[in-house]
Design a protein around this motif. Structure first.
Motif, PDB file in Angstrom:
ATOM      1  N   ALA A 175      65.036  26.485  58.831  1.00 55.25           N
ATOM      2  CA  ALA A 175      65.537  27.862  58.856  1.00 55.25           C
ATOM      3  C   ALA A 175      64.712  28.762  57.938  1.00 55.25           C
ATOM      4  O   ALA A 175      64.473  29.932  58.249  1.00 55.25           O
ATOM      5  N   CYS A 176      64.269  28.232  56.802  1.00 55.91           N
ATOM      6  CA  CYS A 176      63.404  29.004  55.900  1.00 55.91           C
ATOM      7  C   CYS A 176      62.046  29.262  56.538  1.00 55.91           C
ATOM      8  O   CYS A 176      61.485  30.366  56.417  1.00 55.91           O
ATOM      9  N   GLU A 177      61.499  28.253  57.218  1.00 55.27           N
ATOM     10  CA  GLU A 177      60.212  28.436  57.898  1.00 55.27           C
ATOM     11  C   GLU A 177      60.307  29.547  58.931  1.00 55.27           C
ATOM     12  O   GLU A 177      59.409  30.386  59.043  1.00 55.27           O
ATOM     13  N   GLN A 178      61.391  29.564  59.686  1.00 53.72           N
ATOM     14  CA  GLN A 178      61.550  30.545  60.757  1.00 53.72           C
ATOM     15  C   GLN A 178      61.829  31.943  60.222  1.00 53.72           C
ATOM     16  O   GLN A 178      61.306  32.935  60.738  1.00 53.72           O
ATOM     17  N   SER A 179      62.668  32.036  59.179  1.00 50.42           N
ATOM     18  CA  SER A 179      63.164  33.342  58.738  1.00 50.42           C
ATOM     19  C   SER A 179      62.282  34.008  57.690  1.00 50.42           C
ATOM     20  O   SER A 179      62.534  35.159  57.317  1.00 50.42           O
ATOM     21  N   GLY A 180      61.283  33.296  57.191  1.00 52.75           N
ATOM     22  CA  GLY A 180      60.397  33.889  56.199  1.00 52.75           C
ATOM     23  C   GLY A 180      60.873  33.744  54.767  1.00 52.75           C
ATOM     24  O   GLY A 180      60.248  34.293  53.850  1.00 52.75           O
ATOM     25  N   ARG A 229      50.504  33.010  62.686  1.00 48.21           N
ATOM     26  CA  ARG A 229      50.229  31.912  61.759  1.00 48.21           C
ATOM     27  C   ARG A 229      51.540  31.200  61.465  1.00 48.21           C
ATOM     28  O   ARG A 229      52.488  31.811  60.986  1.00 48.21           O
ATOM     29  N   HIS A 230      51.590  29.928  61.741  1.00 46.87           N
ATOM     30  CA  HIS A 230      52.823  29.162  61.603  1.00 46.87           C
ATOM     31  C   HIS A 230      53.094  28.870  60.131  1.00 46.87           C
ATOM     32  O   HIS A 230      52.194  28.508  59.370  1.00 46.87           O
ATOM     33  N   ARG A 231      54.369  29.044  59.714  1.00 43.23           N
ATOM     34  CA  ARG A 231      54.782  28.753  58.341  1.00 43.23           C
ATOM     35  C   ARG A 231      55.268  27.321  58.248  1.00 43.23           C
ATOM     36  O   ARG A 231      56.100  26.882  59.034  1.00 43.23           O
ATOM     37  N   ILE A 232      54.760  26.611  57.252  1.00 48.27           N
ATOM     38  CA  ILE A 232      55.075  25.199  57.075  1.00 48.27           C
ATOM     39  C   ILE A 232      55.484  24.953  55.631  1.00 48.27           C
ATOM     40  O   ILE A 232      54.814  25.410  54.693  1.00 48.27           O
ATOM     41  N   GLY A 272      40.668  23.971  61.369  1.00 46.97           N
ATOM     42  CA  GLY A 272      40.286  25.360  61.147  1.00 46.97           C
ATOM     43  C   GLY A 272      41.378  26.357  61.459  1.00 46.97           C
ATOM     44  O   GLY A 272      41.234  27.554  61.138  1.00 46.97           O
ATOM     45  N   ALA A 273      42.474  25.915  62.066  1.00 44.02           N
ATOM     46  CA  ALA A 273      43.567  26.834  62.395  1.00 44.02           C
ATOM     47  C   ALA A 273      44.156  27.427  61.121  1.00 44.02           C
ATOM     48  O   ALA A 273      44.273  26.750  60.097  1.00 44.02           O
ATOM     49  N   GLU A 274      44.526  28.702  61.178  1.00 44.69           N
ATOM     50  CA  GLU A 274      45.125  29.376  60.033  1.00 44.69           C
ATOM     51  C   GLU A 274      46.638  29.128  60.019  1.00 44.69           C
ATOM     52  O   GLU A 274      47.305  29.292  61.036  1.00 44.69           O
ATOM     53  N   ILE A 275      47.150  28.728  58.864  1.00 42.93           N
ATOM     54  CA  ILE A 275      48.582  28.482  58.709  1.00 42.93           C
ATOM     55  C   ILE A 275      49.054  29.108  57.400  1.00 42.93           C
ATOM     56  O   ILE A 275      48.238  29.543  56.576  1.00 42.93           O
ATOM     57  N   ILE A 276      50.371  29.180  57.232  1.00 47.97           N
ATOM     58  CA  ILE A 276      50.990  29.630  55.994  1.00 47.97           C
ATOM     59  C   ILE A 276      51.769  28.456  55.397  1.00 47.97           C
ATOM     60  O   ILE A 276      52.527  27.786  56.109  1.00 47.97           O
ATOM     61  N   LEU A 277      51.584  28.204  54.120  1.00 47.84           N
ATOM     62  CA  LEU A 277      52.317  27.153  53.420  1.00 47.84           C
ATOM     63  C   LEU A 277      53.255  27.780  52.392  1.00 47.84           C
ATOM     64  O   LEU A 277      52.949  28.831  51.825  1.00 47.84           O
ATOM     65  N   PHE A 278      54.388  27.132  52.149  1.00 53.63           N
ATOM     66  CA  PHE A 278      55.255  27.524  51.044  1.00 53.63           C
ATOM     67  C   PHE A 278      55.953  26.281  50.519  1.00 53.63           C
ATOM     68  O   PHE A 278      56.121  25.290  51.237  1.00 53.63           O
TER      69      PHE A 278
END
Length: 244
Positions: A139-144, A3-6, A37-43
């Motif tokens: 960098a935050c998206e990639q590193s969590g 799940r991609h973080r955005i 419908g794709a599952e993603i992560i938002l922050f």
């Protein structure tokens, strides 16, 4: 399934339907080619991740349906690291900022010093700061990371030294007498000062030590401007921070 973080600058609440910004839309729809419908992560920097589903999409706009706030929240770092770095050329500066974020810095200040090869008139500074902020977010998206490090305005070194909190300041200098293990542990925060290509001048190093910075040597080698801060941050995290 990954799940991609955005990142989004918008408030996030479970049950909300939000229109994503143009940048995330382009990345999700045109680059990753995700479908409805794709599952993603938002922050958004509040310390949490949020699960979401991609809603209606087009080439220029997309919606996300926020599902739930994920636990636990990102815990505050045990040591707040402030990187103050002389501006270097293009990709070198981008690389240093990107990797510093991955290594856990909490704050970044770009500095104009005597030996800076990059000159940023005031009208260009806002554009460059926006670019660096995008590097930080990516960098935050990639590193969590769920909290966005602060990016301060570009400042002249001598002016910044007059107002900086240097109670636990470290000046990275291969001529310094002491290594990291010989320095007293800091309190809750430490400021790391690093020069651009060619380092800081003798006058600037004197100004820094006069303002409370302690010289820090990282072994016998002279490191490049994009390597030096990363090696120092990793060493600081190992000695006093969250690498322990």
């Amino acid at each position: 399934m990954q799940r991609h973080r955005i990142y989004t600058s918008q408030p996030l609440q479970p049950g909300n339907r939000i229109m994503l910004e143009e940048g995330p839309t382009r990345h999700l729809v045109q680059v990753l080619r995700l479908k409805t419908g794709a599952e993603i992560i938002l922050f958004n920097g509040d310390g949490h991740d949020y699960s979401a589903h991609l809603g209606e999409t087009s080439r220029r706009s997309s919606y996300a349906e926020v599902q739930q706030r994920l636990e636990p929240a990102e815990a505050p770092a045990c040591l707040q690291i402030h990187l103050a770095i002389g501006i270097s050329k293009g990709e070198r500066m981008d690389f240093a900022i990107q990797k510093a974020v991955e290594l856990g810095v909490a704050e970044i200040t770009p500095l104009i010093t005597e030996r800076c090869q990059v000159r940023l008139p005031s009208e260009r500074q806002a554009k460059r700061l926006q670019h660096w902020r995008q590097v930080i977010i990516a960098a935050c998206e990639q590193s969590g990371r769920r909290r966005i490090p602060s990016l301060n305005p570009v400042q002249e070194l001598h002016s910044w030294l007059g107002v900086a909190n240097t109670a636990d300041g470290l000046l990275l200098d291969h001529r310094a007498d002491r290594a990291l293990h010989e320095l007293p542990p800091p309190g809750e925060a430490v400021t790391l000062l690093v020069g651009p290509e060619g380092g800081l001048s003798a006058t600037e190093r004197t100004q820094a030590t006069t303002n409370g910075f302690s010289g820090l040597r990282l072994g016998p080698r002279v490191l490049r401007t994009e390597t030096a801060p990363l090696a120092a941050i990793a060493a600081i995290q190992t000695q006093w921070g969250d690498f322990r």
